[in-house]
Design a protein around this motif. Structure first.
Motif, mmCIF file in Angstrom:
data_model
loop_
_atom_site.group_PDB
_atom_site.id
_atom_site.type_symbol
_atom_site.label_atom_id
_atom_site.label_comp_id
_atom_site.label_asym_id
_atom_site.label_seq_id
_atom_site.Cartn_x
_atom_site.Cartn_y
_atom_site.Cartn_z
ATOM 1 N N LYS A 145 -30.533 74.963 70.195
ATOM 2 C CA LYS A 145 -30.601 73.544 70.611
ATOM 3 C C LYS A 145 -29.756 73.220 71.682
ATOM 4 O O LYS A 145 -29.792 72.384 72.372
ATOM 5 N N ASP A 146 -28.824 74.031 72.148
ATOM 6 C CA ASP A 146 -27.680 73.930 72.986
ATOM 7 C C ASP A 146 -28.158 74.743 74.475
ATOM 8 O O ASP A 146 -27.277 74.474 75.387
ATOM 9 N N LEU A 147 -28.935 75.575 74.421
ATOM 10 C CA LEU A 147 -29.180 76.270 75.344
ATOM 11 C C LEU A 147 -29.442 75.658 76.697
ATOM 12 O O LEU A 147 -29.153 75.841 77.681
ATOM 13 N N LYS A 148 -30.358 74.632 76.554
ATOM 14 C CA LYS A 148 -30.821 73.911 77.795
ATOM 15 C C LYS A 148 -29.489 73.109 78.478
ATOM 16 O O LYS A 148 -29.486 73.066 79.772
ATOM 17 N N THR A 149 -28.949 72.674 77.573
ATOM 18 C CA THR A 149 -27.738 72.106 78.128
ATOM 19 C C THR A 149 -26.837 72.673 78.768
ATOM 20 O O THR A 149 -26.270 72.190 79.867
ATOM 21 N N LYS A 150 -26.587 73.735 78.083
ATOM 22 C CA LYS A 150 -25.570 74.796 78.686
ATOM 23 C C LYS A 150 -26.136 75.164 80.222
ATOM 24 O O LYS A 150 -25.371 75.530 81.046
ATOM 25 N N ILE A 151 -27.490 75.517 80.048
ATOM 26 C CA ILE A 151 -28.023 75.778 81.625
ATOM 27 C C ILE A 151 -27.888 74.693 82.597
ATOM 28 O O ILE A 151 -27.290 74.999 83.618
ATOM 29 N N ALA A 152 -28.066 73.566 82.223
ATOM 30 C CA ALA A 152 -28.179 72.367 82.947
ATOM 31 C C ALA A 152 -26.564 71.871 83.435
ATOM 32 O O ALA A 152 -26.328 71.303 84.496
ATOM 33 N N HIS A 153 -25.605 72.358 82.500
ATOM 34 C CA HIS A 153 -24.084 72.198 82.957
ATOM 35 C C HIS A 153 -23.336 73.361 83.524
ATOM 36 O O HIS A 153 -22.254 73.445 83.627
#
Length: 171
Positions: A145-153
């Motif tokens: 669930k955190d992958l896309k946030t880590k990519i965006a950041h």
């Protein structure tokens, strides 16, 4: 197809890759081009509970640690599937049920190799890690669930890791 490979003029070996000077013809013209022959590669997306098994590894090119998927070279006469299972176990100690989810050409303008993305489900720790001497690796479990946030950041910036994750998100 109008392109024709005429001959390899020169091969220079740099241990991890080889540079070929190759003559191609197109229509009535011929010219020399450079090709980088690199080994085929695998990236592994291993699912453990609700997390992706990732690694933080020092990379010479950027002279820093980077968060990326486990992966490595496909040995001669080895299938990408077997290479993926081997690399995952050697780098992280995880094993599981593996399948190929995609193949891509990392940079077809210059490189001859392919990257195969392997998905490993039901992964578990085997306790067997067999890293090479210069593999300075920390295993990091990243919640899916955190992958896309880590990519965006900008926490995941390895282009080949991002491409493999895109294949995973597209399932």
């Amino acid at each position: 197809m109008n392109w024709k490979k005429r001959r390899i003029i020169d091969k220079t070996d740099y241990r991890v890759f080889q540079v070929n000077t190759t003559e191609f013809s197109y229509q009535a013209q011929s010219a020399e081009f450079y090709q980088i022959e690199a080994p085929h590669w695998v990236n592994i997306i291993a699912i453990h509970n609700d997390c992706i098994v990732m690694i933080k590894q020092f990379r010479i090119g950027i002279e820093d640690y980077i968060l990326e998927l486990p992966g490595g070279i496909v040995d001669p006469d080895e299938s990408p599937l077997i290479a993926g299972q081997r690399e995952l176990s050697e780098e992280t100690g995880y094993i599981g049920e593996a399948q190929v989810i995609g193949v891509m050409h990392p940079n077809p303008a210059l490189f001859t190799n392919q990257l195969t993305t392997i998905l490993v489900t039901n992964s578990k720790q085997s306790g067997t890690i067999s890293r090479e001497i210069f593999e300075d690796i920390e295993v990091v479990l990243v919640p899916i669930k955190d992958l896309k946030t880590k990519i965006a950041h900008g926490e995941i910036t390895n282009a080949l890791t991002l491409a493999s994750l895109m294949q995973y998100f597209s399932l």
